[in-house]
Scaffold this motif. Sequence first.
Motif, PDB file in Angstrom:
ATOM      1  N   GLU A  31       0.839  -1.200   0.000  1.00 17.65           N
ATOM      2  CA  GLU A  31       0.000   0.000   0.000  1.00 17.65           C
ATOM      3  C   GLU A  31       0.871   1.246   0.000  1.00 17.65           C
ATOM      4  O   GLU A  31       0.576   2.222  -0.681  1.00 17.65           O
ATOM      5  CB  GLU A  31      -0.915   0.022   1.228  1.00 17.65           C
ATOM      6  N   TYR A  32       1.940   1.218   0.768  1.00 15.97           N
ATOM      7  CA  TYR A  32       2.830   2.373   0.857  1.00 15.97           C
ATOM      8  C   TYR A  32       3.396   2.737  -0.513  1.00 15.97           C
ATOM      9  O   TYR A  32       3.421   3.907  -0.890  1.00 15.97           O
ATOM     10  CB  TYR A  32       3.964   2.084   1.846  1.00 15.97           C
ATOM     11  N   ARG A  33       3.827   1.739  -1.255  1.00 13.74           N
ATOM     12  CA  ARG A  33       4.376   2.015  -2.589  1.00 13.74           C
ATOM     13  C   ARG A  33       3.314   2.598  -3.507  1.00 13.74           C
ATOM     14  O   ARG A  33       3.574   3.547  -4.255  1.00 13.74           O
ATOM     15  CB  ARG A  33       4.965   0.750  -3.203  1.00 13.74           C
ATOM     16  N   LEU A  34       2.110   2.036  -3.477  1.00 16.04           N
ATOM     17  CA  LEU A  34       1.023   2.545  -4.313  1.00 16.04           C
ATOM     18  C   LEU A  34       0.737   4.008  -3.986  1.00 16.04           C
ATOM     19  O   LEU A  34       0.662   4.852  -4.879  1.00 16.04           O
ATOM     20  CB  LEU A  34      -0.236   1.700  -4.109  1.00 16.04           C
ATOM     21  N   LEU A  35       0.595   4.307  -2.703  1.00 18.21           N
ATOM     22  CA  LEU A  35       0.289   5.672  -2.289  1.00 18.21           C
ATOM     23  C   LEU A  35       1.424   6.622  -2.646  1.00 18.21           C
ATOM     24  O   LEU A  35       1.188   7.748  -3.088  1.00 18.21           O
ATOM     25  CB  LEU A  35      -0.006   5.708  -0.786  1.00 18.21           C
ATOM     26  N   ASN A  36       2.642   6.169  -2.461  1.00 15.45           N
ATOM     27  CA  ASN A  36       3.804   7.004  -2.776  1.00 15.45           C
ATOM     28  C   ASN A  36       3.902   7.271  -4.278  1.00 15.45           C
ATOM     29  O   ASN A  36       4.119   8.411  -4.698  1.00 15.45           O
ATOM     30  CB  ASN A  36       5.066   6.319  -2.259  1.00 15.45           C
ATOM     31  N   ASP A  37       3.729   6.236  -5.093  1.00 11.71           N
ATOM     32  CA  ASP A  37       3.821   6.390  -6.546  1.00 11.71           C
ATOM     33  C   ASP A  37       2.716   7.292  -7.102  1.00 11.71           C
ATOM     34  O   ASP A  37       2.914   7.975  -8.101  1.00 11.71           O
ATOM     35  CB  ASP A  37       3.763   5.029  -7.244  1.00 11.71           C
ATOM     36  N   CYS A  38       1.547   7.265  -6.462  1.00 13.92           N
ATOM     37  CA  CYS A  38       0.418   8.072  -6.932  1.00 13.92           C
ATOM     38  C   CYS A  38       0.372   9.455  -6.293  1.00 13.92           C
ATOM     39  O   CYS A  38      -0.497  10.262  -6.634  1.00 13.92           O
ATOM     40  CB  CYS A  38      -0.894   7.331  -6.664  1.00 13.92           C
ATOM     41  N   GLY A  39       1.273   9.713  -5.376  1.00 10.87           N
ATOM     42  CA  GLY A  39       1.323  11.028  -4.743  1.00 10.87           C
ATOM     43  C   GLY A  39       0.183  11.273  -3.754  1.00 10.87           C
ATOM     44  O   GLY A  39      -0.211  12.420  -3.537  1.00 10.87           O
ATOM     45  N   LEU A  40      -0.333  10.213  -3.152  1.00 11.88           N
ATOM     46  CA  LEU A  40      -1.408  10.344  -2.166  1.00 11.88           C
ATOM     47  C   LEU A  40      -0.822  10.352  -0.755  1.00 11.88           C
ATOM     48  O   LEU A  40       0.294   9.869  -0.539  1.00 11.88           O
ATOM     49  CB  LEU A  40      -2.401   9.191  -2.314  1.00 11.88           C
ATOM     50  N   ARG A  41      -1.572  10.893   0.188  1.00  9.23           N
ATOM     51  CA  ARG A  41      -1.143  10.870   1.587  1.00  9.23           C
ATOM     52  C   ARG A  41      -0.902   9.432   2.023  1.00  9.23           C
ATOM     53  O   ARG A  41      -1.658   8.538   1.678  1.00  9.23           O
ATOM     54  CB  ARG A  41      -2.225  11.475   2.503  1.00  9.23           C
ATOM     55  N   HIS A  42       0.114   9.226   2.819  1.00 12.29           N
ATOM     56  CA  HIS A  42       0.474   7.871   3.225  1.00 12.29           C
ATOM     57  C   HIS A  42      -0.546   7.238   4.159  1.00 12.29           C
ATOM     58  O   HIS A  42      -0.538   6.022   4.335  1.00 12.29           O
ATOM     59  CB  HIS A  42       1.862   7.856   3.857  1.00 12.29           C
ATOM     60  N   ASN A  43      -1.415   8.023   4.745  1.00 16.16           N
ATOM     61  CA  ASN A  43      -2.448   7.469   5.623  1.00 16.16           C
ATOM     62  C   ASN A  43      -3.829   7.485   4.958  1.00 16.16           C
ATOM     63  O   ASN A  43      -4.833   7.282   5.626  1.00 16.16           O
ATOM     64  CB  ASN A  43      -2.490   8.219   6.951  1.00 16.16           C
ATOM     65  N   PHE A  44      -3.887   7.679   3.651  1.00 13.71           N
ATOM     66  CA  PHE A  44      -5.159   7.799   2.947  1.00 13.71           C
ATOM     67  C   PHE A  44      -6.028   6.549   3.105  1.00 13.71           C
ATOM     68  O   PHE A  44      -7.192   6.630   3.469  1.00 13.71           O
ATOM     69  CB  PHE A  44      -4.922   8.102   1.465  1.00 13.71           C
ATOM     70  N   LEU A  45      -5.462   5.377   2.836  1.00 17.75           N
ATOM     71  CA  LEU A  45      -6.244   4.142   2.930  1.00 17.75           C
ATOM     72  C   LEU A  45      -6.606   3.836   4.383  1.00 17.75           C
ATOM     73  O   LEU A  45      -7.690   3.335   4.660  1.00 17.75           O
ATOM     74  CB  LEU A  45      -5.488   2.977   2.300  1.00 17.75           C
ATOM     75  N   ALA A  46      -5.715   4.160   5.306  1.00 18.18           N
ATOM     76  CA  ALA A  46      -6.021   3.965   6.729  1.00 18.18           C
ATOM     77  C   ALA A  46      -7.184   4.856   7.155  1.00 18.18           C
ATOM     78  O   ALA A  46      -8.045   4.434   7.936  1.00 18.18           O
ATOM     79  CB  ALA A  46      -4.790   4.261   7.578  1.00 18.18           C
ATOM     80  N   GLU A  47      -7.245   6.066   6.629  1.00 15.53           N
ATOM     81  CA  GLU A  47      -8.364   6.960   6.943  1.00 15.53           C
ATOM     82  C   GLU A  47      -9.673   6.419   6.371  1.00 15.53           C
ATOM     83  O   GLU A  47     -10.718   6.536   7.005  1.00 15.53           O
ATOM     84  CB  GLU A  47      -8.100   8.359   6.400  1.00 15.53           C
ATOM     85  N   LEU A  48      -9.625   5.836   5.186  1.00 10.86           N
ATOM     86  CA  LEU A  48     -10.835   5.230   4.614  1.00 10.86           C
ATOM     87  C   LEU A  48     -11.319   4.089   5.499  1.00 10.86           C
ATOM     88  O   LEU A  48     -12.516   3.963   5.769  1.00 10.86           O
ATOM     89  CB  LEU A  48     -10.574   4.709   3.205  1.00 10.86           C
ATOM     90  N   ARG A  49     -10.403   3.259   5.960  1.00  3.02           N
ATOM     91  CA  ARG A  49     -10.781   2.140   6.827  1.00  3.02           C
ATOM     92  C   ARG A  49     -11.345   2.635   8.165  1.00  3.02           C
ATOM     93  O   ARG A  49     -12.300   2.069   8.686  1.00  3.02           O
ATOM     94  CB  ARG A  49      -9.584   1.234   7.064  1.00  3.02           C
ATOM     95  N   ARG A  50     -10.737   3.676   8.704  1.00  2.00           N
ATOM     96  CA  ARG A  50     -11.215   4.245   9.969  1.00  2.00           C
ATOM     97  C   ARG A  50     -12.632   4.779   9.792  1.00  2.00           C
ATOM     98  O   ARG A  50     -13.488   4.614  10.652  1.00  2.00           O
ATOM     99  CB  ARG A  50     -10.252   5.348  10.419  1.00  2.00           C
ATOM    100  N   GLN A  51     -12.908   5.399   8.675  1.00  3.53           N
ATOM    101  CA  GLN A  51     -14.255   5.898   8.398  1.00  3.53           C
ATOM    102  C   GLN A  51     -15.252   4.748   8.291  1.00  3.53           C
ATOM    103  O   GLN A  51     -16.356   4.831   8.820  1.00  3.53           O
ATOM    104  CB  GLN A  51     -14.259   6.708   7.111  1.00  3.53           C
TER     105      GLN A  51
END
Length: 109
Positions: A31-51
């Motif tokens: 996930e970290y590589r995907l987020l980094n390569d796409c320029g997204l916040r590193h906690n983006f998917l974690a925030e979605l899960r928390r929601q």
Amino acid sequence: MIKPFKNDSDNDLRLFLLWVNDLLTFYNITEYRLLNDCGLRHNFLAELRRQLRGKTKRRTKFSLYLILLVCSKYPFSMDLVKYSHLLGVSPNSIELKSIDSILTTYKTK
């Protein structure tokens, strides 16, 4: 009959996370590589899960642009028939338990 898409549901986020999980498996990346390569916040998917777990009142905005951004780096088709079918499964089914594990557990590869 279950209507998987309601205006007040988070099914769009669930569908996106299911797609991301398949994409990570297909490309064998983290996930970290995907987020980094796409320029997204590193906690983006974690925030979605928390929601999805109801741990935050903040609503994450989701748009088609996000899918296009990910696909520009990692071309991977979104099989809407497959994912929309999974969103409407019974709460007691094995499929829902595996979906919940994907949506709530951080996987490292």
